[in-house]
Design a protein around this motif. Structure first.
Motif, mmCIF file in Angstrom:
data_model
loop_
_atom_site.group_PDB
_atom_site.id
_atom_site.type_symbol
_atom_site.label_atom_id
_atom_site.label_comp_id
_atom_site.label_asym_id
_atom_site.label_seq_id
_atom_site.Cartn_x
_atom_site.Cartn_y
_atom_site.Cartn_z
ATOM 1 N N LEU A 1 -13.273 0.972 2.604
ATOM 2 C CA LEU A 1 -12.200 -0.152 2.480
ATOM 3 C C LEU A 1 -11.228 0.099 1.473
ATOM 4 O O LEU A 1 -11.681 0.402 0.408
ATOM 5 C CB LEU A 1 -12.962 -1.379 2.047
ATOM 6 N N VAL A 2 -10.074 0.031 1.595
ATOM 7 C CA VAL A 2 -9.029 0.212 0.723
ATOM 8 C C VAL A 2 -7.865 -0.914 0.562
ATOM 9 O O VAL A 2 -7.842 -1.601 1.619
ATOM 10 C CB VAL A 2 -8.148 1.558 1.230
ATOM 11 N N PRO A 3 -7.797 -1.037 -0.771
ATOM 12 C CA PRO A 3 -6.760 -2.225 -1.008
ATOM 13 C C PRO A 3 -5.684 -2.340 -0.309
ATOM 14 O O PRO A 3 -4.888 -1.159 -0.374
ATOM 15 C CB PRO A 3 -6.813 -2.241 -2.461
ATOM 16 N N GLY A 4 -5.122 -3.164 0.261
ATOM 17 C CA GLY A 4 -3.855 -3.448 1.078
ATOM 18 C C GLY A 4 -4.073 -2.936 2.462
ATOM 19 O O GLY A 4 -3.121 -3.342 3.331
ATOM 20 N N ALA A 5 -5.227 -2.220 2.873
ATOM 21 C CA ALA A 5 -5.251 -1.966 4.231
ATOM 22 C C ALA A 5 -5.761 -3.097 5.164
ATOM 23 O O ALA A 5 -6.304 -3.796 4.632
ATOM 24 C CB ALA A 5 -6.526 -0.627 4.165
ATOM 25 N N TRP B 1 -5.186 10.995 0.081
ATOM 26 C CA TRP B 1 -5.792 9.705 -0.132
ATOM 27 C C TRP B 1 -6.051 9.481 -1.511
ATOM 28 O O TRP B 1 -5.780 8.389 -1.994
ATOM 29 C CB TRP B 1 -6.763 9.537 1.079
ATOM 30 N N ARG B 2 -6.680 10.133 -2.145
ATOM 31 C CA ARG B 2 -7.195 10.184 -3.700
ATOM 32 C C ARG B 2 -5.898 9.737 -4.460
ATOM 33 O O ARG B 2 -6.040 8.908 -5.200
ATOM 34 C CB ARG B 2 -7.665 11.064 -4.242
ATOM 35 N N ARG B 3 -4.681 10.459 -4.472
ATOM 36 C CA ARG B 3 -3.379 10.227 -4.937
ATOM 37 C C ARG B 3 -2.824 8.970 -4.854
ATOM 38 O O ARG B 3 -2.293 8.236 -5.491
ATOM 39 C CB ARG B 3 -2.525 11.443 -4.833
ATOM 40 N N TRP B 4 -2.878 8.636 -3.434
ATOM 41 C CA TRP B 4 -2.464 7.314 -3.208
ATOM 42 C C TRP B 4 -3.018 6.055 -3.450
ATOM 43 O O TRP B 4 -2.478 4.937 -3.875
ATOM 44 C CB TRP B 4 -2.226 7.116 -1.565
ATOM 45 N N THR B 5 -4.254 6.195 -3.631
ATOM 46 C CA THR B 5 -5.274 4.920 -3.825
ATOM 47 C C THR B 5 -5.933 5.015 -5.139
ATOM 48 O O THR B 5 -6.308 4.169 -5.588
ATOM 49 C CB THR B 5 -6.269 4.607 -2.560
ATOM 50 N N GLY B 6 -6.085 6.221 -5.821
ATOM 51 C CA GLY B 6 -7.043 6.060 -6.834
ATOM 52 C C GLY B 6 -8.450 6.310 -6.607
ATOM 53 O O GLY B 6 -9.316 6.119 -7.680
ATOM 54 N N PRO C 1 0.764 -1.127 -0.016
ATOM 55 C CA PRO C 1 -0.171 0.003 -0.058
ATOM 56 C C PRO C 1 0.781 1.400 0.048
ATOM 57 O O PRO C 1 1.577 1.531 0.699
ATOM 58 C CB PRO C 1 -0.854 -0.127 1.362
ATOM 59 N N ARG C 2 0.558 2.037 -0.939
ATOM 60 C CA ARG C 2 1.389 3.156 -1.166
ATOM 61 C C ARG C 2 0.931 4.547 0.063
ATOM 62 O O ARG C 2 1.649 5.017 0.256
ATOM 63 C CB ARG C 2 1.004 3.931 -2.299
ATOM 64 N N PHE C 3 -0.144 4.182 0.508
ATOM 65 C CA PHE C 3 -0.529 5.144 1.682
ATOM 66 C C PHE C 3 0.294 5.080 3.014
ATOM 67 O O PHE C 3 0.220 6.205 3.707
ATOM 68 C CB PHE C 3 -1.914 5.189 1.862
ATOM 69 N N MET C 4 1.202 3.956 3.129
ATOM 70 C CA MET C 4 1.908 4.055 4.082
ATOM 71 C C MET C 4 2.934 5.000 4.363
ATOM 72 O O MET C 4 3.586 5.314 5.210
ATOM 73 C CB MET C 4 2.460 2.659 4.441
ATOM 74 N N GLU C 5 3.224 5.566 2.938
ATOM 75 C CA GLU C 5 4.315 6.531 2.883
ATOM 76 C C GLU C 5 3.777 7.916 3.650
ATOM 77 O O GLU C 5 4.356 8.604 4.001
ATOM 78 C CB GLU C 5 4.663 7.068 1.619
ATOM 79 N N GLY C 6 2.446 7.793 4.207
ATOM 80 C CA GLY C 6 1.940 9.061 4.687
ATOM 81 C C GLY C 6 2.309 9.037 6.315
ATOM 82 O O GLY C 6 1.753 9.785 6.913
ATOM 83 N N SER C 7 3.087 8.014 6.727
ATOM 84 C CA SER C 7 3.230 7.766 8.282
ATOM 85 C C SER C 7 4.237 8.968 8.759
ATOM 86 O O SER C 7 5.400 8.838 8.284
ATOM 87 C CB SER C 7 3.531 6.469 8.463
ATOM 88 N N SER D 1 -1.050 0.350 15.937
ATOM 89 C CA SER D 1 0.603 0.420 15.530
ATOM 90 C C SER D 1 1.092 1.208 14.786
ATOM 91 O O SER D 1 2.096 1.883 14.830
ATOM 92 C CB SER D 1 0.904 -1.174 15.041
ATOM 93 N N ALA D 2 0.374 1.769 13.691
ATOM 94 C CA ALA D 2 0.745 2.692 12.708
ATOM 95 C C ALA D 2 -0.387 3.578 12.246
ATOM 96 O O ALA D 2 -1.546 2.913 12.001
ATOM 97 C CB ALA D 2 1.369 1.787 11.288
ATOM 98 N N THR D 3 -0.374 4.744 12.323
ATOM 99 C CA THR D 3 -1.248 5.594 11.807
ATOM 100 C C THR D 3 -0.916 6.773 10.718
ATOM 101 O O THR D 3 0.224 7.132 10.751
ATOM 102 C CB THR D 3 -1.727 6.490 13.159
ATOM 103 N N VAL D 4 -1.838 6.740 9.773
ATOM 104 C CA VAL D 4 -1.684 7.661 8.823
ATOM 105 C C VAL D 4 -2.884 8.723 8.663
ATOM 106 O O VAL D 4 -4.028 8.326 8.795
ATOM 107 C CB VAL D 4 -1.615 7.200 7.334
ATOM 108 N N GLN D 5 -2.726 9.898 8.917
ATOM 109 C CA GLN D 5 -3.727 10.936 8.765
ATOM 110 C C GLN D 5 -3.264 12.038 7.628
ATOM 111 O O GLN D 5 -2.114 12.329 7.681
ATOM 112 C CB GLN D 5 -4.112 11.472 9.905
ATOM 113 N N ALA D 6 -4.221 12.243 6.727
ATOM 114 C CA ALA D 6 -3.819 13.072 5.688
ATOM 115 C C ALA D 6 -5.227 13.612 5.104
ATOM 116 O O ALA D 6 -6.059 13.172 5.094
ATOM 117 C CB ALA D 6 -2.988 12.478 4.696
#
Length: 243
Positions: A213-217, A198-203, A26-32, A188-193
């Protein structure tokens, strides 16, 4: 195959960190934000003995990254994020560590399925012992949990096969290597943005408030009118250092 640490081969740092994550990570984890405290190259400079690299000839094909910290008793429910903060605090305060936390194990996608993750895990335990650290703890992120994001992590981690081993393949790898499932880090790990991130990370459109529900989450993403928050549960696994 050869295992080295970056203390032994500092020139491998760039190639080791260039190993990509598997497709679908998941690309969104780069937001940690917490991960900024323990950026790969920062760890390589400060704790090179705790970064192990698996070489196939001269080519890095897998890496394992750890940070040291002083145990505060029970492993924290805020898992990955809290240990990253502890490691940074202890380094700033000159606190002598006694435990290593494995932040990641990454195997090159072209070298998956060859047992390299087990090799790297064993090397990390040995590197921790060499660094004078008595144990290795891991906030394990079982990626197959993404198939059942609404299932509580405690229930997922407790599921076993007929032979008593964990049903999850990655938890099973740790138990077979001598690890002990020690509990669940529920946040354990939090991403807030903002929603645009989120649209850019996930499409995905992120055009409604509520759980998405987000793929990979491993759990649903909670969406408000302006931002979204992802709180990921992990599973604590404890290993003794050494081979």
């Amino acid at each position: 195959m050869e295992i080295v640490t970056l203390a032994e081969r500092p020139g491998l740092a760039s190639a080791a960190y260039a190993i990509p994550y598997p497709a679908g990570s998941p690309r969104f984890m780069e937001g940690s934000l917490t991960s900024l405290l323990v950026r790969g190259r920062r760890v390589a400079r400060r704790w090179p003995r705790l970064v192990v690299v698996l070489l196939d000839g001269s080519e890095p094909v897998a890496r394992g990254i750890m940070v040291p910290f002083r145990s505060r008793g029970e492993l924290p429910s805020r898992g990955w994020d809290e240990v990253a903060v502890w490691a940074a605090e202890d380094a700033l305060d000159d606190v002598v560590p006694d435990t290593a936390c494995a932040l990641e194990i990454a195997v090159h996608p072209e070298h998956q399925g060859r047992g390299h993750s087990r090799t790297v895990l064993a090397a990390m335990r040995s590197a921790a012992l060499d660094a004078g650290l008595g144990s290795v703890v891991i906030p394990v992120r079982p990626p197959d949990k993404a198939a059942v994001p609404d299932l509580p992590m405690a229930d997922y981690a407790a599921a076993t096969r007929a032979d008593g081993l964990p049903a999850d393949r990655w938890l099973r790898t740790h138990v077979r290597a001598g690890g002990v499932v020690s509990g669940v880090a529920v946040c354990s790990a939090t991403v807030q943005a903002p929603l645009d991130d989120w649209r850019r990370w996930t499409g995905l459109p992120f055009d409604r408030v509520g759980a998405v529900l987000v793929p990979g989450a491993l759990a649903p993403v909670l969406v408000s009118s302006d931002y979204a928050v992802y709180v990921e549960p992990n599973v604590w696994v404890s290993h003794r250092s050494g081979s």
